[in-house]
Write an enzyme that holds these catalytic residues in place. Structure first.
Site, PDB file in Angstrom:
ATOM      1  N   ASP A 161       4.537   0.718  12.129  1.00  0.00           N
ATOM      2  CA  ASP A 161       3.334   0.054  11.605  1.00  0.00           C
ATOM      3  C   ASP A 161       3.183  -1.379  12.120  1.00  0.00           C
ATOM      4  O   ASP A 161       2.117  -1.977  11.981  1.00  0.00           O
ATOM      5  CB  ASP A 161       3.359   0.037  10.071  1.00  0.00           C
ATOM      6  CG  ASP A 161       3.206   1.430   9.485  1.00  0.00           C
ATOM      7  OD1 ASP A 161       2.838   2.354  10.227  1.00  0.00           O
ATOM      8  OD2 ASP A 161       3.468   1.589   8.274  1.00  0.00           O
ATOM      9  N   CYS A 173      -5.022   7.615   9.206  1.00  0.00           N
ATOM     10  CA  CYS A 173      -5.299   7.123  10.553  1.00  0.00           C
ATOM     11  C   CYS A 173      -5.040   8.212  11.583  1.00  0.00           C
ATOM     12  O   CYS A 173      -4.132   9.024  11.430  1.00  0.00           O
ATOM     13  CB  CYS A 173      -4.395   5.925  10.868  1.00  0.00           C
ATOM     14  SG  CYS A 173      -4.842   4.431   9.992  1.00  0.00           S
ATOM     15  N   ARG A 232      -0.576  14.909  13.067  1.00  0.00           N
ATOM     16  CA  ARG A 232       0.190  14.498  11.880  1.00  0.00           C
ATOM     17  C   ARG A 232       0.361  15.716  10.978  1.00  0.00           C
ATOM     18  O   ARG A 232      -0.265  15.833   9.926  1.00  0.00           O
ATOM     19  CB  ARG A 232      -0.503  13.349  11.148  1.00  0.00           C
ATOM     20  CG  ARG A 232      -0.541  12.066  11.954  1.00  0.00           C
ATOM     21  CD  ARG A 232      -1.172  10.917  11.176  1.00  0.00           C
ATOM     22  NE  ARG A 232      -0.287  10.341  10.181  1.00  0.00           N
ATOM     23  CZ  ARG A 232      -0.616   9.323   9.387  1.00  0.00           C
ATOM     24  NH1 ARG A 232      -1.803   8.767   9.488  1.00  0.00           N
ATOM     25  NH2 ARG A 232       0.227   8.855   8.488  1.00  0.00           N
ATOM     26  N   ARG A 287      -8.472  -0.454   4.685  1.00  0.00           N
ATOM     27  CA  ARG A 287      -7.605   0.563   4.066  1.00  0.00           C
ATOM     28  C   ARG A 287      -6.233  -0.018   3.737  1.00  0.00           C
ATOM     29  O   ARG A 287      -5.534   0.509   2.876  1.00  0.00           O
ATOM     30  CB  ARG A 287      -7.443   1.766   5.003  1.00  0.00           C
ATOM     31  CG  ARG A 287      -8.774   2.482   5.211  1.00  0.00           C
ATOM     32  CD  ARG A 287      -8.621   3.757   5.955  1.00  0.00           C
ATOM     33  NE  ARG A 287      -7.456   4.436   5.459  1.00  0.00           N
ATOM     34  CZ  ARG A 287      -6.708   5.261   6.169  1.00  0.00           C
ATOM     35  NH1 ARG A 287      -7.025   5.504   7.407  1.00  0.00           N
ATOM     36  NH2 ARG A 287      -5.678   5.843   5.635  1.00  0.00           N
ATOM     37  N   LYS A 311       0.841  -1.205   0.000  1.00  0.00           N
ATOM     38  CA  LYS A 311       0.000   0.000   0.000  1.00  0.00           C
ATOM     39  C   LYS A 311       0.874   1.252   0.000  1.00  0.00           C
ATOM     40  O   LYS A 311       0.698   2.151  -0.805  1.00  0.00           O
ATOM     41  CB  LYS A 311      -0.906   0.009   1.237  1.00  0.00           C
ATOM     42  CG  LYS A 311      -1.567   1.365   1.491  1.00  0.00           C
ATOM     43  CD  LYS A 311      -2.443   1.370   2.713  1.00  0.00           C
ATOM     44  CE  LYS A 311      -1.758   1.564   4.033  1.00  0.00           C
ATOM     45  NZ  LYS A 311      -1.461   2.946   4.423  1.00  0.00           N
ATOM     46  N   ASN A 312       1.823   1.284   0.931  1.00  0.00           N
ATOM     47  CA  ASN A 312       2.611   2.511   1.080  1.00  0.00           C
ATOM     48  C   ASN A 312       3.645   2.671  -0.027  1.00  0.00           C
ATOM     49  O   ASN A 312       4.222   3.746  -0.180  1.00  0.00           O
ATOM     50  CB  ASN A 312       3.281   2.542   2.460  1.00  0.00           C
ATOM     51  CG  ASN A 312       2.238   2.677   3.568  1.00  0.00           C
ATOM     52  OD1 ASN A 312       1.092   3.030   3.311  1.00  0.00           O
ATOM     53  ND2 ASN A 312       2.630   2.375   4.797  1.00  0.00           N
TER      54      ASN A 312
HETATM   55  C1  EPZ Z   1       4.068   6.889   6.302  1.00  0.00           C
HETATM   56  O1  EPZ Z   1       3.264   7.907   6.860  1.00  0.00           O
HETATM   57  C2  EPZ Z   1       3.181   5.678   6.175  1.00  0.00           C
HETATM   58  N1  EPZ Z   1       2.059   6.000   5.313  1.00  0.00           N
HETATM   59  C3  EPZ Z   1       2.700   5.256   7.553  1.00  0.00           C
HETATM   60  O2  EPZ Z   1       1.953   4.066   7.415  1.00  0.00           O
HETATM   61  C4  EPZ Z   1       3.896   4.979   8.443  1.00  0.00           C
HETATM   62  O3  EPZ Z   1       3.452   4.709   9.735  1.00  0.00           O
HETATM   63  C5  EPZ Z   1       4.822   6.186   8.464  1.00  0.00           C
HETATM   64  O4  EPZ Z   1       5.186   6.567   7.114  1.00  0.00           O
HETATM   65  C6  EPZ Z   1       6.105   5.952   9.236  1.00  0.00           C
HETATM   66  O5  EPZ Z   1       6.767   4.842   8.716  1.00  0.00           O
HETATM   67  C7  EPZ Z   1       2.205   5.978   4.001  1.00  0.00           C
HETATM   68  O6  EPZ Z   1       3.279   5.714   3.468  1.00  0.00           O
HETATM   69  C8  EPZ Z   1       1.011   6.259   3.201  1.00  0.00           C
HETATM   70  P1  EPZ Z   1       5.979  10.387   8.332  1.00  0.00           P
HETATM   71  P2  EPZ Z   1       3.738   9.421   6.848  1.00  0.00           P
HETATM   72  O7  EPZ Z   1       5.783  11.621   7.533  1.00  0.00           O
HETATM   73  O8  EPZ Z   1       4.457   9.691   5.576  1.00  0.00           O
HETATM   74  C9  EPZ Z   1       5.937  13.629  11.830  1.00  0.00           C
HETATM   75  C10 EPZ Z   1       0.147   2.610   7.804  1.00  0.00           C
HETATM   76  O9  EPZ Z   1      -0.352   2.054   8.814  1.00  0.00           O
HETATM   77  N2  EPZ Z   1       5.838  14.636  10.745  1.00  0.00           N
HETATM   78  O10 EPZ Z   1       7.265   9.657   8.207  1.00  0.00           O
HETATM   79  O11 EPZ Z   1       2.582  10.245   7.207  1.00  0.00           O
HETATM   80  C11 EPZ Z   1       4.640  12.843  11.950  1.00  0.00           C
HETATM   81  O12 EPZ Z   1       3.679  13.544  12.698  1.00  0.00           O
HETATM   82  C12 EPZ Z   1       0.579   4.042   7.834  1.00  0.00           C
HETATM   83  O13 EPZ Z   1       0.276   2.009   6.726  1.00  0.00           O
HETATM   84  C13 EPZ Z   1       5.899  15.976  11.073  1.00  0.00           C
HETATM   85  O14 EPZ Z   1       6.021  16.374  12.237  1.00  0.00           O
HETATM   86  O15 EPZ Z   1       4.787   9.386   8.048  1.00  0.00           O
HETATM   87  C14 EPZ Z   1       5.120  11.579  12.606  1.00  0.00           C
HETATM   88  O16 EPZ Z   1       5.222  11.785  13.978  1.00  0.00           O
HETATM   89  C15 EPZ Z   1       0.191   4.771   9.059  1.00  0.00           C
HETATM   90  N3  EPZ Z   1       5.771  16.887  10.071  1.00  0.00           N
HETATM   91  C16 EPZ Z   1       6.518  11.384  12.010  1.00  0.00           C
HETATM   92  O17 EPZ Z   1       6.900  12.674  11.504  1.00  0.00           O
HETATM   93  C17 EPZ Z   1       5.615  16.518   8.765  1.00  0.00           C
HETATM   94  O18 EPZ Z   1       5.517  17.396   7.891  1.00  0.00           O
HETATM   95  C18 EPZ Z   1       6.581  10.365  10.878  1.00  0.00           C
HETATM   96  O19 EPZ Z   1       5.699  10.734   9.840  1.00  0.00           O
HETATM   97  C19 EPZ Z   1       5.570  15.155   8.453  1.00  0.00           C
HETATM   98  C20 EPZ Z   1       5.679  14.220   9.466  1.00  0.00           C
END
Ligand code: EPZ
Length: 427
Positions: free
Chosen positions: A308, A117, A122, A400, A23-24
């Site tokens: 995850d 989610c 986020r 999802r 998915k990701n």
């Molecule tokens: C991706 O989410 C995945 N989703 C998530 O999978 C996964 O948990 C996550 O990466 C971490 O591995 C997809 O790829 C679609 P991040 P993403 O930006 O890109 C903070 C699942 O269950 N952050 O690396 O949203 C954020 O709040 C899902 O399949 C900021 O502060 O993750 C978090 O604490 C859920 N500012 C951390 O970074 C930003 O601008 C990691 O988020 C962006 C992120």
């Protein structure tokens, strides 16, 4: 119709199952299709609520989209920058990834805020800061985000955290604009490499994906045909491995590789599972009760233990012998499943970002509610170890990310079925 997944626990898992496409991995690749001026054929694309929502976004932007099984063809010959309403963007987190690609392709983008989610705050500040550093003019409005490409200049962008989504957004924006962009402290997740592989096939120049420094020479790309096969879903693979570790048994997974999930297999091996790679994928044998008690399990960006998989790991630990602590460092609030696990009889306490699990002999089936995708999967896994029947509501969360979770688990011998829930207020 409200649905629930009903599990009758107590059966060890035996058998073989194929791992779906990621998915990701698929979501950013679908967004990247906006950059090409031809047809992209994306194979091994899991057909999920999230990927369907992404293809609806592409269609709203003028792309032709055709699904055939797990292959989706995206014709991006003509793309128009239509505003994307909340009804589309709120269906998935990755809608924000469309921003970089759409900006690069058409010069402007207007979209409502993303969904995804509920795992605590986020924010998308790193996405927006990075795009601004590359010359885009980005405004946050009451409705969401409005942006113009501006005079994109190749630049060095240093991410203060290796955000997966921000790295993808910046790669897409950089690919479609002129000049060289360097992303420092980039996310190193395997899905980033998959996106880079697609971009290279589409004629863009991307170097360093998988390392903390990614270089994108913008302005490439061709108008022809691009074919890409999405990587196996490493989180789905871990879900099935955790299922067998929790319920015990012997399973083989086909179509997945060990390297991207090393942090998880090491943890499962430490608990007594025997895991090896096979010609077709991976094999796990869990004949005895899982042994907890190793060092603190701490989630983190790749290659650390994936956030995850944290919910599923709690389900493994729930009936393990011994006590374990798990620290969630990626998301501020990703323990919603802990309270539901307690309803099943698990001894799980959370304090801030740490969960402490004391393994119990057995869980007791009851009605529980999925509140997010992986938390929902964890509840189904816990049901495999519970006496009697566990009924998991909130199935749309699970859908999802998994192509019919109950089918894969049934193929592995579990007694799991999807039912129409007569009355959602029961419990
Ligand atoms: C991706 O989410 C995945 N989703 C998530 O999978 C996964 O948990 C996550 O990466 C971490 O591995 C997809 O790829 C679609 P991040 P993403 O930006 O890109 C903070 C699942 O269950 N952050 O690396 O949203 C954020 O709040 C899902 O399949 C900021 O502060 O993750 C978090 O604490 C859920 N500012 C951390 O970074 C930003 O601008 C990691 O988020 C962006 C992120």
């Amino acid at each position: 119709m409200l649905e629930r997944i009903t599990v009758r626990g107590g059966r060890p898992l035996e058998g073989c199952a194929a791992v779906q496409g990621s998915k990701n991995g698929a979501l950013p690749v679908l967004a990247a299709c906006l950059l090409t001026r031809g047809v992209s054929v994306i194979e091994n694309c899991p057909r999920l609520a999230d990927t369907e929502a992404m293809t609806e976004i592409l269609a709203a932007l003028g792309c032709g989209v055709e699904w055939a099984g797990s292959t989706v063809a995206v014709d991006a010959a003509t793309v128009r920058s239509a505003p994307l309403p909340r009804s589309l963007t709120s269906r998935l987190r990755s809608s924000v990834i469309v921003l970089g690609a759409l900006l690069a392709r058409t010069g402007s983008a207007v979209l409502a805020g993303p969904g995804g989610c509920d795992l605590g705050g986020r924010p998308v500040d790193l996405h927006l800061k990075g795009l601004r550093a590359l010359g885009a003019s980005v405004r946050e409005t009451e409705e969401g985000i409005a942006a113009d490409r501006g005079a994109h200049r190749g630049a060095e962008v240093v991410l203060s955290y290796p955000s997966v989504g921000a790295t993808e957004n910046l790669m897409l924006f950089a690919a479609g604009c002129q000049g060289e962009t360097v992303i420092v402290n980039a996310a190193r997740e395997p899905e980033i490499c998959d996106l880079a592989a697609y971009l290279k096939r589409a004629g863009f120049s991307v170097r360093g994906a998988g390392s903390a420094c990614i270089r994108v020479d913008g302005g490439g790309g061709h108008t022809g045909f691009v074919s890409h096969r999405v990587m196996p879903d490493r989180i789905a693979a871990c879900t099935w491995l955790c299922a067998a570790a929790a319920a015990r048994g012997e399973i083989e997974l086909t179509g997945c590789r060990a390297e991207p999930i090393r942090a998880v297999t090491e943890e499962l091996s430490r608990g007594g599972c025997r895991i090896r790679e096979t010609d077709r994928g991976m094999f796990l044998s869990a004949r005895r009760r899982f042994q907890a008690g190793g060092p603190l399990i701490r989630t983190g960006p790749y290659p650390c233990f994936p956030t995850d998989v944290q919910p599923m790991m709690l389900s493994v630990l729930a009936t393990a012998e011994g006590c374990a602590a798990v620290e969630e460092t990626v998301f501020e609030n990703r323990f919603a499943h802990a309270a539901e696990l307690r309803r099943l009889g698990a001894d799980v306490e959370t304090e801030g970002r740490v969960a402490v699990v004391r393994g119990v002999e057995t869980l007791r089936g009851t009605d529980v509610a999925a509140q997010d995708l992986r938390g929902g999967a964890a509840l189904v896994l816990a049901g495999l170890c519970a006496e009697g029947e566990t009924r998991v509501r909130g199935v749309p969360h699970i859908d999802r990310g998994y192509e019919r979770m109950e089918k894969t688990l049934s193929a592995l011998g579990a007694d799991v079925r999807r039912e129409t829930a007569g009355d959602d207020t029961e419990r």
